[in-house]
Motif scaffolding. Structure first.
Motif, PDB file in Angstrom:
ATOM      1  N   ILE A  32       0.870  -1.179   0.000  1.00  0.00           N
ATOM      2  CA  ILE A  32       0.000   0.000   0.000  1.00  0.00           C
ATOM      3  C   ILE A  32       0.903   1.225   0.000  1.00  0.00           C
ATOM      4  O   ILE A  32       1.633   1.470   0.962  1.00  0.00           O
ATOM      5  CB  ILE A  32      -0.913   0.025   1.238  1.00  0.00           C
ATOM      6  N   ALA A  33       0.866   1.982  -1.084  1.00  0.00           N
ATOM      7  CA  ALA A  33       1.707   3.176  -1.206  1.00  0.00           C
ATOM      8  C   ALA A  33       0.998   4.357  -0.559  1.00  0.00           C
ATOM      9  O   ALA A  33       0.079   4.941  -1.150  1.00  0.00           O
ATOM     10  CB  ALA A  33       2.018   3.468  -2.675  1.00  0.00           C
ATOM     11  N   ILE A  34       1.402   4.705   0.660  1.00  0.00           N
ATOM     12  CA  ILE A  34       0.760   5.803   1.387  1.00  0.00           C
ATOM     13  C   ILE A  34       1.749   6.394   2.381  1.00  0.00           C
ATOM     14  O   ILE A  34       2.565   5.681   2.970  1.00  0.00           O
ATOM     15  CB  ILE A  34      -0.517   5.321   2.103  1.00  0.00           C
ATOM     16  N   THR A  35       1.703   7.699   2.561  1.00  0.00           N
ATOM     17  CA  THR A  35       2.612   8.393   3.462  1.00  0.00           C
ATOM     18  C   THR A  35       2.016   8.495   4.870  1.00  0.00           C
ATOM     19  O   THR A  35       0.821   8.304   5.072  1.00  0.00           O
ATOM     20  CB  THR A  35       2.903   9.809   2.951  1.00  0.00           C
ATOM     21  N   HIS A  36       2.867   8.826   5.838  1.00  0.00           N
ATOM     22  CA  HIS A  36       2.399   9.040   7.208  1.00  0.00           C
ATOM     23  C   HIS A  36       1.398  10.197   7.252  1.00  0.00           C
ATOM     24  O   HIS A  36       0.440  10.154   8.035  1.00  0.00           O
ATOM     25  CB  HIS A  36       3.585   9.344   8.129  1.00  0.00           C
ATOM     26  N   GLU A  37       1.633  11.209   6.432  1.00  0.00           N
ATOM     27  CA  GLU A  37       0.732  12.362   6.406  1.00  0.00           C
ATOM     28  C   GLU A  37      -0.665  11.953   5.969  1.00  0.00           C
ATOM     29  O   GLU A  37      -1.669  12.380   6.553  1.00  0.00           O
ATOM     30  CB  GLU A  37       1.288  13.437   5.477  1.00  0.00           C
ATOM     31  N   HIS A  38      -0.745  11.109   4.932  1.00  0.00           N
ATOM     32  CA  HIS A  38      -2.043  10.647   4.467  1.00  0.00           C
ATOM     33  C   HIS A  38      -2.707   9.750   5.516  1.00  0.00           C
ATOM     34  O   HIS A  38      -3.919   9.826   5.727  1.00  0.00           O
ATOM     35  CB  HIS A  38      -1.899   9.883   3.154  1.00  0.00           C
ATOM     36  N   LEU A  39      -1.917   8.922   6.177  1.00  0.00           N
ATOM     37  CA  LEU A  39      -2.474   8.063   7.212  1.00  0.00           C
ATOM     38  C   LEU A  39      -3.016   8.886   8.377  1.00  0.00           C
ATOM     39  O   LEU A  39      -4.017   8.509   8.999  1.00  0.00           O
ATOM     40  CB  LEU A  39      -1.412   7.071   7.712  1.00  0.00           C
ATOM     41  N   ALA A  40      -2.375  10.001   8.665  1.00  0.00           N
ATOM     42  CA  ALA A  40      -2.865  10.882   9.722  1.00  0.00           C
ATOM     43  C   ALA A  40      -4.245  11.425   9.368  1.00  0.00           C
ATOM     44  O   ALA A  40      -5.136  11.519  10.228  1.00  0.00           O
ATOM     45  CB  ALA A  40      -1.884  12.025   9.957  1.00  0.00           C
ATOM     46  N   THR A  41      -4.456  11.772   8.104  1.00  0.00           N
ATOM     47  CA  THR A  41      -5.776  12.229   7.656  1.00  0.00           C
ATOM     48  C   THR A  41      -6.788  11.102   7.715  1.00  0.00           C
ATOM     49  O   THR A  41      -7.932  11.287   8.148  1.00  0.00           O
ATOM     50  CB  THR A  41      -5.695  12.779   6.225  1.00  0.00           C
ATOM     51  N   VAL A  42      -6.364   9.921   7.276  1.00  0.00           N
ATOM     52  CA  VAL A  42      -7.243   8.756   7.301  1.00  0.00           C
ATOM     53  C   VAL A  42      -7.780   8.500   8.704  1.00  0.00           C
ATOM     54  O   VAL A  42      -8.980   8.269   8.909  1.00  0.00           O
ATOM     55  CB  VAL A  42      -6.484   7.511   6.787  1.00  0.00           C
ATOM     56  N   LEU A  43      -6.893   8.558   9.700  1.00  0.00           N
ATOM     57  CA  LEU A  43      -7.265   8.205  11.069  1.00  0.00           C
ATOM     58  C   LEU A  43      -7.693   9.406  11.897  1.00  0.00           C
ATOM     59  O   LEU A  43      -8.183   9.245  13.023  1.00  0.00           O
ATOM     60  CB  LEU A  43      -6.088   7.498  11.750  1.00  0.00           C
ATOM     61  N   GLY A  44      -7.489  10.614  11.368  1.00  0.00           N
ATOM     62  CA  GLY A  44      -7.860  11.812  12.108  1.00  0.00           C
ATOM     63  C   GLY A  44      -6.994  12.038  13.334  1.00  0.00           C
ATOM     64  O   GLY A  44      -7.492  12.501  14.373  1.00  0.00           O
ATOM     65  N   VAL A  45      -5.688  11.718  13.211  1.00  0.00           N
ATOM     66  CA  VAL A  45      -4.761  11.866  14.336  1.00  0.00           C
ATOM     67  C   VAL A  45      -3.499  12.571  13.860  1.00  0.00           C
ATOM     68  O   VAL A  45      -3.327  12.877  12.678  1.00  0.00           O
ATOM     69  CB  VAL A  45      -4.389  10.492  14.933  1.00  0.00           C
ATOM     70  N   ARG A  46      -2.578  12.827  14.797  1.00  0.00           N
ATOM     71  CA  ARG A  46      -1.301  13.444  14.456  1.00  0.00           C
ATOM     72  C   ARG A  46      -0.364  12.425  13.807  1.00  0.00           C
ATOM     73  O   ARG A  46      -0.483  11.216  14.030  1.00  0.00           O
ATOM     74  CB  ARG A  46      -0.646  14.038  15.704  1.00  0.00           C
ATOM     75  N   ARG A  47       0.616  12.934  13.045  1.00  0.00           N
ATOM     76  CA  ARG A  47       1.571  12.050  12.385  1.00  0.00           C
ATOM     77  C   ARG A  47       2.351  11.222  13.393  1.00  0.00           C
ATOM     78  O   ARG A  47       2.687  10.063  13.135  1.00  0.00           O
ATOM     79  CB  ARG A  47       2.529  12.859  11.513  1.00  0.00           C
ATOM     80  N   SER A  48       2.662  11.811  14.550  1.00  0.00           N
ATOM     81  CA  SER A  48       3.414  11.075  15.565  1.00  0.00           C
ATOM     82  C   SER A  48       2.630   9.863  16.056  1.00  0.00           C
ATOM     83  O   SER A  48       3.211   8.806  16.348  1.00  0.00           O
ATOM     84  CB  SER A  48       3.762  11.995  16.740  1.00  0.00           C
ATOM     85  N   SER A  49       1.300   9.989  16.142  1.00  0.00           N
ATOM     86  CA  SER A  49       0.459   8.864  16.558  1.00  0.00           C
ATOM     87  C   SER A  49       0.459   7.765  15.501  1.00  0.00           C
ATOM     88  O   SER A  49       0.433   6.570  15.831  1.00  0.00           O
ATOM     89  CB  SER A  49      -0.967   9.338  16.819  1.00  0.00           C
ATOM     90  N   VAL A  50       0.491   8.157  14.232  1.00  0.00           N
ATOM     91  CA  VAL A  50       0.583   7.186  13.140  1.00  0.00           C
ATOM     92  C   VAL A  50       1.892   6.421  13.227  1.00  0.00           C
ATOM     93  O   VAL A  50       1.931   5.193  13.107  1.00  0.00           O
ATOM     94  CB  VAL A  50       0.466   7.888  11.773  1.00  0.00           C
ATOM     95  N   THR A  51       2.991   7.147  13.451  1.00  0.00           N
ATOM     96  CA  THR A  51       4.300   6.509  13.563  1.00  0.00           C
ATOM     97  C   THR A  51       4.314   5.498  14.700  1.00  0.00           C
ATOM     98  O   THR A  51       4.820   4.374  14.548  1.00  0.00           O
ATOM     99  CB  THR A  51       5.392   7.568  13.796  1.00  0.00           C
ATOM    100  N   ASP A  52       3.745   5.873  15.835  1.00  0.00           N
ATOM    101  CA  ASP A  52       3.698   4.956  16.985  1.00  0.00           C
ATOM    102  C   ASP A  52       2.890   3.704  16.651  1.00  0.00           C
ATOM    103  O   ASP A  52       3.290   2.579  17.004  1.00  0.00           O
ATOM    104  CB  ASP A  52       3.077   5.665  18.191  1.00  0.00           C
ATOM    105  N   ALA A  53       1.744   3.886  15.977  1.00  0.00           N
ATOM    106  CA  ALA A  53       0.898   2.746  15.630  1.00  0.00           C
ATOM    107  C   ALA A  53       1.592   1.821  14.633  1.00  0.00           C
ATOM    108  O   ALA A  53       1.514   0.588  14.744  1.00  0.00           O
ATOM    109  CB  ALA A  53      -0.431   3.240  15.059  1.00  0.00           C
TER     110      ALA A  53
END
Length: 242
Positions: free
Chosen positions: A164-185
């Motif tokens: 799945i080609a997706i950036t941390h920034e896009h994942l943050a939008t997907v989940l409605g959270v901060r990028r740091s939370s995406v990185t932790d997950a």
């Protein structure tokens, strides 16, 4: 011979497909391409063959979150809006792919001439509504790592392959959270050897274990590909295919 990976198009009869194909335009759908702008009239409908379109809601303060996604399982936007009416959400390609599009007026004309196709669209819209409802529930009761696991599985159901080609920034939008939370997950899922994550790419390592990790967040109608029932055609529509 027809060639399509889109679930709705694959369930058309030969006659319906041949008629529809004359008004469908094949096209590449790059990441970040806006299919629908918030509050703007819908000019085209998109039948994805591959890739993920994200339906995003934005607050008055500018905060955004994905409320649902569409892949080869359906059509985007996930609602029939004719005669210049607007769609209340943004729809953007979150994962690049390809598909076919049709002008709104042409789709309306096709459906008038082929009313038996409407149940196929209604089936998808029902599933999408279930997906939105279960996403809202998941956002309220599940931790970010579980929600991320669910989203990765949903994408895998609608894409070709485990990448799945997706950036941390896009994942943050997907989940409605901060990028740091995406990185932790992502680190949690990597630590469990469920995925491999690098810059702009997530790769599933163990699909079965990822499903177990997502648990009750994933195995639901509209969310899980395996939980979505087969599309049923009305008896007269089946008879027309013979």
């Amino acid at each position: 011979m027809r060639c399509t990976q889109n679930l709705i198009l694959s369930h058309l009869t030969d006659t319906e497909f041949l008629a529809f194909e004359t008004i469908l335009e094949p096209l590449i759908l790059p990441r970040d391409l806006d299919l629908v702008h918030t509050g703007m009239p819908v000019s085209h409908y998109y039948f994805l063959e591959n890739g993920i379109a994200s339906v995003v809601a934005t607050s008055a303060a500018g905060r955004s979150a994905e409320i649902g996604l569409v892949g080869r399982d359906g059509v985007s936007p996930p609602a029939l809006i004719m005669e210049g009416n607007s769609f209340p959400f943004q729809v953007t390609m979150q994962v690049a792919g390809h598909g076919r599009r049709v002008e709104t007026a042409a789709l309306a004309g096709f459906l008038r001439e082929n009313p038996a196709v409407l149940p196929l669209l209604s089936h998808f819209f029902h599933n999408f509504f279930a997906q939105v409802a279960h996403t809202a529930l998941s956002n309220a009761v599940h931790k970010i790592d579980v929600r991320l696991a669910k989203w990765i599985l949903m994408c895998n159901d609608r894409l070709n392959g485990a990448e799945i080609a997706i950036t941390h920034e896009h994942l943050a939008t997907v989940l409605g959270v901060r990028r740091s939370s995406v990185t932790d997950a992502l680190h949690i899922l990597e630590g469990e050897h469920l995925i491999y994550s690098t810059r702009g790419l997530v790769i599933i390592r163990n699909r079965r274990a990822l499903e177990a990790f997502a648990a009750d967040a994933y195995d639901l109608p509209g969310v899980s590909g395996s939980a979505s029932p087969e599309i049923a055609r009305p008896p007269r529509a089946r008879a027309a295919a013979h």
